[in-house]
Write a protein that holds these residues in place. Structure first.
Motif, PDB file in Angstrom:
ATOM      1  N   ALA A 261       0.837  -1.202   0.000  1.00  0.00           N
ATOM      2  CA  ALA A 261       0.000   0.000   0.000  1.00  0.00           C
ATOM      3  C   ALA A 261       0.872   1.252   0.000  1.00  0.00           C
ATOM      4  O   ALA A 261       0.531   2.262  -0.622  1.00  0.00           O
ATOM      5  CB  ALA A 261      -0.918  -0.005   1.215  1.00  0.00           C
TER       6      ALA A 261
ATOM      7  N   MET B  18       1.899   1.909  -3.432  1.00  0.00           N
ATOM      8  CA  MET B  18       0.774   2.508  -4.162  1.00  0.00           C
ATOM      9  C   MET B  18       0.656   3.994  -3.823  1.00  0.00           C
ATOM     10  O   MET B  18       0.431   4.830  -4.688  1.00  0.00           O
ATOM     11  CB  MET B  18      -0.499   1.755  -3.771  1.00  0.00           C
TER      12      MET B  18
ATOM     13  N   SER C  34      -5.170  -1.817  -3.830  1.00  0.00           N
ATOM     14  CA  SER C  34      -4.181  -0.854  -4.316  1.00  0.00           C
ATOM     15  C   SER C  34      -4.271  -0.714  -5.828  1.00  0.00           C
ATOM     16  O   SER C  34      -4.202   0.392  -6.371  1.00  0.00           O
ATOM     17  CB  SER C  34      -2.780  -1.308  -3.933  1.00  0.00           C
TER      18      SER C  34
END
Lengths: 331, 334
Positions: free
Chosen positions: B176, B179, B272
């Motif tokens: 994450a 991302m 994501s």
């Protein structure tokens, strides 16, 4: 009736002669700038204000609820509860915004419509207007149409808000159906429910109420303009007309509220007498299930249609009275 | 009678002088905003962050076991919230003002619209930079949170009381984070794109009316309407997506009542990826719609207005002579 050619030659919209830009009264009234700057600003600011209020409220609700849920939820399971809550809050907030914006639009419409005939009388131009070749009906309805045209932007915003809230409510109903039907009934049970057509009376009752709900901005605009014109026809000055129009609107609002409350009470009482005769001591058997269902929902449908018809009737009565009064005006 | 000289009243001043004075005043006001925007934003943000941090987390309560973690985590949280709220306000107001400016620029017959919009965008450079500055502040706070939580740069790592799933799934948190590294650059350049988009949208909305006040109303309505569409897309889109997911499978049937084995229909990687797709769609939409709206506004300004056409048609029908056309306003300095 005149055929007005629109921007595309292929599309022809037939509008009454008095509501076409070629009509001198309609053209004059639609092009006339609003004299009162505050009213003008409110009219122009109506649509941005409605959009801003709705957007900020919805963004606030979605943001707050999601952040709160993310902080306190332990799994995806919890989200099936938070989304209906968000949808419910959104629908409720939009209903409040509709109420506020609708009330403001009502006042603006009356403030705009009330001086339209009384102003002519006060400035002593009504008599001059009547000496032209235009008929009274044409003059009256051209003015009526011009006011409606001036409020098309707030009307658009209010209609859009209705559509948005309706779709949100439909989604909310979808969630309650999925929780009540899919999870607690098997497919066979669910299909059996559908095949028994128990949903049909509910659907029949929902149609007039949906029309009523979705059509309210248009009906309210037509009604308030008619009431404003009635006040305008009966008052001698612009100030009197605005005051009379606002009082008339308030009076109509209170009266219809009382009438609706009484009608709902009476219908509820009669319905309970009819549906539960043993309970009220009449000693009769209960109604069959299908009759109970249909009678209840048909009453609801009939009541919705009656309210709609009463609103239409009020518009026609107000317009008829105004036209009748305008015939005798001198000024 | 004495021969007194009567001072000229504002009403008696020539119209050109009045106009020049108004213009000077507007230019001066704009310059003041341009000069003062960045320092004022910095001072205001710093003042708010410091005062709220000290007021809210000045001294820890007696029942707190780790006062250092409590104070640092609290102050970082307050700072992030204040900076986030401020940038949101700046971002929103910039969009509205840019839409209005775009609508006012939609004059003439559309030939000079692109130049006008370029000038409008240049005028918004400083407020946009202020927004970016605030966003950088938010990013800085996030970086500080990471440094405090996961490294020993500022001493022993502090306990930020993150939700359990972050502690449990470190790999997914890292994913994450990767991302976020893609999303944050978009977030930082978004204020520039928003002003471009808003000016184009305002210009298109402004073509529907020749009057200045109506153009403002239309531009604001269009800008706020697009914002409303965005919020509704989030609300309805999320609700419909979740409704479909809940229809396909009942989470209650898989729920184990254990927070450590909870049911997750999508993994962090899938989420994501979904976020990346959404960012790509938003970016493409902002860029393409800006170009489309500008072109449409130009086309609409190039055509005679519908009301003018109707009036001309009525004149032709009634046999009267045609009135002169509205002159083109191509003077950009007007």
């Amino acid at each position: 009736m005149a055929a007005i050619t629109s921007d595309r030659d292929s599309i022809r919209i037939r509008v009454p002669h008095w509501s076409s830009p070629r009509h001198p009264i309609y053209s004059l009234e639609t092009r006339r700038r609003i004299q009162n700057r505050v009213i003008g600003l409110l009219q122009l600011g109506c649509m941005p204000a409605i959009f801003a209020a709705t957007m900020l409220a919805l963004a606030g609700i979605v943001g707050t609820m999601l952040v709160t849920q993310m902080m306190y939820s332990s799994s995806w399971y919890d989200y099936q509860y938070v989304i209906p809550v968000i949808l419910g809050w959104a629908a409720g907030t939009m209903a409040l915004i509709q109420l506020g914006a609708g009330a403001m639009a009502n006042i603006l419409v009356i403030a705009q419509a009330a001086p339209i005939i009384s102003g002519e009388v006060e400035l002593q131009s009504w008599g001059l207007l009547r000496t032209t070749t235009l008929s009274l009906r044409e003059i009256f309805f051209a003015k009526y149409a011009a006011i409606l045209t001036q409020f098309r932007t707030p009307l658009f915003a209010l209609m859009l808000l209705r559509v948005i809230s309706t779709l949100t409510i439909i989604l909310l109903v979808g969630y309650s159906i999925i929780q009540d039907m899919f999870y607690y009934q098997t497919w066979a049970e669910w299909l059996r429910q559908v095949a028994r057509f128990r949903w049909l009376p509910v659907f029949v009752a929902a149609v007039p109420w949906l029309v009523f709900y979705a059509g309210q901005p248009v009906i309210q605009l037509l009604l308030n303009t008619a009431l404003g014109m009635a006040a305008s026809a009966y008052a001698r000055t612009r100030g009197q007309a605005v005051a009379a129009g606002l009082v008339l609107r308030l009076g109509v609002w209170v009266t219809t509220g009382l009438l609706n409350g009484s009608a709902i009470f009476v219908l509820n009482y009669l319905s309970s007498q009819w549906r539960y005769p043993s309970y009220v001591g009449m000693g009769l058997p209960y109604l069959p299930e299908w009759l109970d269902l249909w009678s209840t929902w048909l009453t609801v449908a009939f009541y919705g249609a009656s309210v709609l018809a009463a609103q239409m009737g009020m518009i026609l009565v107000a317009l008829g009275l105004s036209l009748r009064r305008a015939r005798t005006l001198v000024g | 009678m004495s021969d007194q000289t009567v001072p000229p009243t504002p009403a008696a001043a020539p119209v050109a002088t009045q106009r020049r004075a108004r213009r000077w005043s507007r230019v001066r006001w704009r310059r003041m905003v341009q000069i003062g925007c960045l320092p004022l934003t910095t001072i205001m943000a710093a003042g708010l962050v410091v005062s709220f941090s000290l007021l809210s987390y000045g001294a820890p309560p007696s029942w707190i076991g780790d006062p250092r973690s409590y104070i640092i985590a609290g102050r970082l949280g307050v700072s992030a919230a204040i900076l986030f709220a401020l940038q949101l306000v700046y971002h929103w107001i910039n969009g509205l003002l840019a839409a209005n400016a775009g609508a006012q620029a939609a004059r003439g017959q559309g030939r000079s619209l692109r130049s006008r919009l370029r000038i409008v965008r240049r005028r918004f450079l400083v407020p946009v930079l202020a927004t970016v500055l605030l966003r950088l502040g938010v990013v800085l706070v996030i970086v500080l949170v990471m440094l405090y939580a996961y490294t020993r740069v500022f001493g022993a790592p502090i306990d930020l009381s993150f939700p359990d799933w972050i502690e449990r799934n470190r790999d997914e948190v890292l994913f994450a984070g990767a991302m976020l590294a893609v999303v944050i650059p978009y977030w930082l350049i978004n204020p520039f794109l928003r002003v471009r988009f808003s000016t184009a949208l305002g210009a298109l909305a402004g073509t529907w009316s020749p009057r200045s006040d109506e153009r403002t109303s239309l531009a604001l309505s269009a800008r706020l309407g697009v914002g409303l569409v965005g919020v509704l897309a989030l609300l309805w889109g999320g609700a419909i997506l979740f409704l479909i997911m809940l229809s396909v499978s009942n989470p209650a049937s898989r729920y184990t009542y254990s927070p450590y084995r909870s049911y997750q229909p999508l993994s962090a990687a899938q989420l994501s990826l979904a976020a990346l797709v959404i960012v790509a769609v938003l970016l493409a939409g902002q860029v393409m719609l800006t170009a489309m709206f500008t072109r449409l506004a130009q086309q609409r300004l190039g055509r005679p207005r519908a009301t003018q056409r109707k009036r001309l048609a009525a004149l032709v029908e009634s046999g009267e002579s045609e009135k002169p056309a509205v002159p083109d306003e191509t003077d950009l300095t007007a």
